[in-house]
Design an enzyme around this catalytic site. Structure first.
Site, PDB file in Angstrom:
ATOM      1  N   GLU A  54      12.574  25.940 -20.123  1.00  0.00           N
ATOM      2  CA  GLU A  54      11.828  27.099 -20.611  1.00  0.00           C
ATOM      3  C   GLU A  54      11.841  27.190 -22.141  1.00  0.00           C
ATOM      4  O   GLU A  54      11.819  28.278 -22.706  1.00  0.00           O
ATOM      5  CB  GLU A  54      12.404  28.381 -20.005  1.00  0.00           C
ATOM      6  CG  GLU A  54      12.287  28.429 -18.496  1.00  0.00           C
ATOM      7  CD  GLU A  54      12.897  29.680 -17.883  1.00  0.00           C
ATOM      8  OE1 GLU A  54      13.329  30.592 -18.629  1.00  0.00           O
ATOM      9  OE2 GLU A  54      12.947  29.741 -16.640  1.00  0.00           O
ATOM     10  N   CYS A  55      11.849  26.075 -22.796  1.00  0.00           N
ATOM     11  CA  CYS A  55      11.937  25.999 -24.252  1.00  0.00           C
ATOM     12  C   CYS A  55      10.560  25.672 -24.831  1.00  0.00           C
ATOM     13  O   CYS A  55       9.733  25.045 -24.164  1.00  0.00           O
ATOM     14  CB  CYS A  55      12.947  24.894 -24.606  1.00  0.00           C
ATOM     15  SG  CYS A  55      13.168  24.557 -26.351  1.00  0.00           S
TER      16      CYS A  55
END
Length: 177
Positions: A54-55
């Site tokens: 989720e970066c």
């Protein structure tokens, strides 16, 4: 006496050098719970990357997979280590992470189980980041997607910071050496 001191220093140097670990001294657990022995990678260049789902850098999975498809096989391997330490950007469990990587990015390179680098780094990350263990460099892991390059002898060569993509000039030159 000078010859003796010189010989003594040479022996100590050789002993110190031979005490450094290589990649082949380590094992890990794959994301699906199997033991992975890094000695199976002898003779290959290896890129080790701490990943996150989720970066803002997560799209690097696509470039990593492309690199793997282009160079992977007998001479090159990529190993991913999911990590939630940087920005809490990989909160899922191993099953969720594996599903995300394979379905969204088609990842086919080996992924290891989720680790913590900051609080309790696994032995392989202690080795990657400490010149006392690897004999080459000290390198703090700065963020998700830091890439460590290991040569065919199992020695750390260099690292590439997270914000430089997997197909940056340094990695491409290293792969073509």
């Amino acid at each position: 006496m000078k010859k003796f001191l010189l010989l003594f220093c040479m022996i100590i140097s050789v002993q110190s050098f031979s005490q450094y670990k290589t990649l082949y001294d380590f094992t890990a657990t794959t994301i699906d719970g199997k033991k992975f022995d890094f000695s199976t990678l002898k003779g290959k260049k290896v890129l080790i990357v701490n990943t996150a789902s989720e970066c803002a850098l997560t799209p690097q999975f696509k470039k990593l997979q492309e690199l793997y498809e282009e160079f992977g096989g007998d001479d090159f391997e990529i190993i991913g280590f999911p990590c939630n330490d940087f920005g809490k950007q990989d909160p899922g469990d191993n099953g969720q992470i594996l599903e995300f990587c394979t379905q969204k990015y088609g990842v086919s390179f080996p992924m290891m189980e989720k680790i913590s680098i900051k609080e309790n780094p696994p032995p392989i990350y202690q080795w990657l980041t400490s010149s006392e263990e690897n004999g080459t460099l000290d390198a703090s892991v700065l963020w998700n997607f830091q890439k460590f390059m290991i040569d065919e002898e199992g020695s750390v060569v260099d690292f590439v910071p997270p914000f430089k993509g997997p197909k940056n000039r340094r990695i491409m030159e290293w792969l073509q050496e």
